[in-house]
Design an enzyme around this catalytic site. Structure first.
Site, short mmCIF file in Angstrom:
data_model
loop_
_atom_site.label_atom_id
_atom_site.label_comp_id
_atom_site.label_asym_id
_atom_site.label_seq_id
_atom_site.Cartn_x
_atom_site.Cartn_y
_atom_site.Cartn_z
N ASP A 195 -18.19 5.37 11.77
CA ASP A 195 -17.43 6.01 10.70
C ASP A 195 -18.39 6.63 9.70
OD1 ASP A 195 -14.96 6.75 9.59
OD2 ASP A 195 -15.04 5.13 8.14
N TYR A 246 -19.17 9.44 6.32
CA TYR A 246 -18.84 9.54 4.89
C TYR A 246 -19.10 11.00 4.52
CZ TYR A 246 -19.11 7.49 0.08
OH TYR A 246 -18.93 7.12 -1.23
N HIS A 282 -14.86 12.92 -1.81
CA HIS A 282 -14.62 11.47 -1.68
C HIS A 282 -15.85 10.69 -2.14
CE1 HIS A 282 -13.41 7.60 -0.18
NE2 HIS A 282 -14.39 7.58 0.70
N ARG A 323 -19.08 2.79 -10.20
CA ARG A 323 -19.97 2.64 -11.34
C ARG A 323 -19.60 3.69 -12.37
NH1 ARG A 323 -22.72 3.25 -6.91
NH2 ARG A 323 -23.36 5.35 -7.49
N GLU A 350 -7.03 5.37 4.77
CA GLU A 350 -8.00 6.46 4.68
C GLU A 350 -7.62 7.54 5.68
OE1 GLU A 350 -12.06 5.23 5.04
OE2 GLU A 350 -12.12 4.47 2.99
N GLU A 391 -8.44 10.49 7.86
CA GLU A 391 -9.67 11.00 8.44
C GLU A 391 -9.38 11.81 9.71
OE1 GLU A 391 -12.84 8.27 9.03
OE2 GLU A 391 -12.23 6.94 7.38
N ASP A 393 -8.54 4.78 8.75
CA ASP A 393 -9.50 3.67 8.67
C ASP A 393 -9.02 2.71 7.59
OD1 ASP A 393 -11.80 2.16 9.10
OD2 ASP A 393 -12.89 3.23 7.54
N ARG A 418 -10.02 -3.17 0.05
CA ARG A 418 -10.97 -2.74 -0.96
C ARG A 418 -11.59 -3.90 -1.74
NH1 ARG A 418 -12.44 2.13 0.85
NH2 ARG A 418 -10.75 3.65 0.81
N GLN A 443 -14.11 -5.42 0.63
CA GLN A 443 -15.20 -4.46 0.80
C GLN A 443 -16.12 -4.45 -0.42
OE1 GLN A 443 -13.85 -0.41 1.26
NE2 GLN A 443 -15.92 0.41 1.44
N LYS A 462 -13.53 -3.59 6.58
CA LYS A 462 -13.24 -2.42 7.41
C LYS A 462 -12.98 -2.76 8.88
CE LYS A 462 -14.25 1.30 4.73
NZ LYS A 462 -13.45 2.53 4.64
N THR A 484 -8.41 0.03 12.85
CA THR A 484 -8.54 1.48 12.70
C THR A 484 -7.52 2.10 13.64
OG1 THR A 484 -10.91 1.35 12.18
CG2 THR A 484 -10.06 3.47 12.95
N THR A 501 -13.13 9.49 4.74
CA THR A 501 -11.96 9.96 4.02
C THR A 501 -12.07 11.44 3.68
OG1 THR A 501 -11.63 7.78 3.05
CG2 THR A 501 -10.54 9.62 1.97
N GLU A 536 -8.97 6.38 -4.44
CA GLU A 536 -9.11 7.55 -5.30
C GLU A 536 -7.80 7.88 -6.01
OE1 GLU A 536 -11.54 10.88 -3.36
OE2 GLU A 536 -11.03 9.59 -1.66
#
Length: 388
Positions: A113, A115, A120, A129, A180, A182, A212, A216, A219, A232, A236, A323, A337
């Site tokens: 998978d 990114y 995203h 952060r 997610e 995808e 996916d 959270r 994770q 994760k 899937t 995503t 998000e």
């Protein structure tokens, strides 16, 4: 109703391939092409009408066809396209609908998978952060992680809410189950050693829609300092139908502007994106429409980077795009998000509110692509219902 009456003038899914099983088909599971609400038995059609590779098309999965490589794929796709022009001829090869259900169409060899979406990555960094930005390395290589092939499941399979560690001394079912939206790229042929980017698309058989599922809270706790694991690895989901890459000839677009420029092994004419539009629904209600055209890293780059360290290509390798999200809230492809890390709730039409998914929620993701003639084709649907 006659079998011929089930066949519309044009297949809404284009030329997609899948596998069905159940009491309504002869013998083991069968490779089919969906046409309207009917399933056409491709193996029987090929054997009866002198089609290409009847032995491969008569197998119970797509595994043999995936291993055969691009020349065989193109022969099959062109032959099926000719037959689908006149669906009335397909009536003798339509399977009875009673008891027939789609199943996982191929054996997943490895699942990686990525990114690949900058929007995203930017949103996830800012959520994780305060004021956080995308890591520098993200702009130099397609970041990804190695997932569990054994937990990939076909659309319609229930998704059990997973347990895990949610923090110090906190073990239990996730309180932040997410989706997610995808794209999944199904690979085929066999190759050892690095695949040059100009040859990368020769190993992409087609595209599936992919969800996916993510826990959270699990994770977030486990991903410092390493990457996703139990958050994760529980499920899937992919669509039952694989849309051949050749069917998406009208969807290719130029990649986004990049700064800095990637290294030479990630650049070439095959570095193109796909202008696909996704639609995320919860309990039948549309909440977002993520656009795939702006994915920063393209399918050819994913293959070239994956193999650059020596990993082989095997039939049935599955690559997730990560995503897909756009700049607007109604284009975000996950609830992380959409609710900005669970901070902002949202309401559905039935008056209920969410931060993340509830037990009983049904999530479906559908997709469409432009055709060369200006119309659009459907990529099918990936669907799953959350169970306790």
């Amino acid at each position: 109703m006659s079998a011929a009456a089930l066949l519309p003038p044009e297949p809404p899914l284009g030329t997609a391939l899948g596998v069905v099983a159940g009491s309504g088909r002869p013998g083991p599971s069968r490779i089919v092409v969906p046409v309207g609400s009917a399933y056409v038995d491709v193996g029987t059609l090929a054997a009866a009408q002198g089609g290409p590779h009847p032995a491969l098309l008569g197998e119970p999965t797509l595994d043999g066809l995936l291993a055969a490589g691009r020349p065989a794929w193109r022969e099959v796709w062109e032959w099926l396209g000719d037959w689908l022009v006149d669906p009335e001829r397909l009536a003798p090869y339509v399977l009875p609908q009673a008891g027939v259900v789609p199943v996982l169409p191929f054996t997943v060899a490895d699942y990686t998978d990525f990114y690949a979406c900058e929007q995203h990555a930017a949103n996830a960094s800012a959520i994780a952060r305060a004021g956080g930005t995308v890591s520098e390395n993200w702009y130099h290589l397609p970041v990804g992680y190695h997932g569990r092939a054994g937990t990939v499941q076909v659309s319609g399979t229930p998704v059990v809410r997973p347990h895990g560690q949610r923090g110090r001394g906190d073990l239990g079912p996730t309180k932040a189950l997410d989706l997610e939206a995808e794209l999944g790229f199904v690979l085929g042929g066999r190759r050892t050693g690095p695949v040059p980017i100009e040859e990368a698309l020769d190993h992409v058989f087609g595209v599936v829609l992919l969800n996916d599922w993510s826990a959270r809270d699990v994770q977030a706790w486990e991903s410092r300092p390493l990457g996703p694991h139990l958050g994760k690895s529980f499920a899937t989901s992919i669509s039952a139908w694989v849309t051949p890459l050749d069917e998406l000839a009208g969807a290719w677009v130029d990649p986004p502007a990049r700064d800095p420029q990637p290294l030479p092994y990630l650049l070439g004419k095959a570095d193109r994106g796909l202008d696909l539009t996704l639609e995320v629904r919860i309990n039948g209600e549309r909440i977002s429409t993520p656009p795939a055209a702006d994915l920063y890293w393209t399918p050819a780059q994913l293959v070239a980077h994956l193999t650059s360290g020596g990993a082989p290509v095997r039939p049935g390798d599955l690559l997730g795009s990560g995503t897909v999200s756009g700049p607007r809230r109604d284009q975000r492809g996950c609830l992380l998000e959409f609710t900005w890390g669970g901070r902002d709730e949202f309401a559905l039409a039935d008056g209920t509110t969410r931060h993340y998914l509830n037990d009983g929620d049904e999530v479906s993701i559908v997709g469409t692509a432009p055709r060369l003639d200006g119309g659009r084709i459907s990529l099918g649907e990936v669907r799953g219902t959350v169970t306790p």
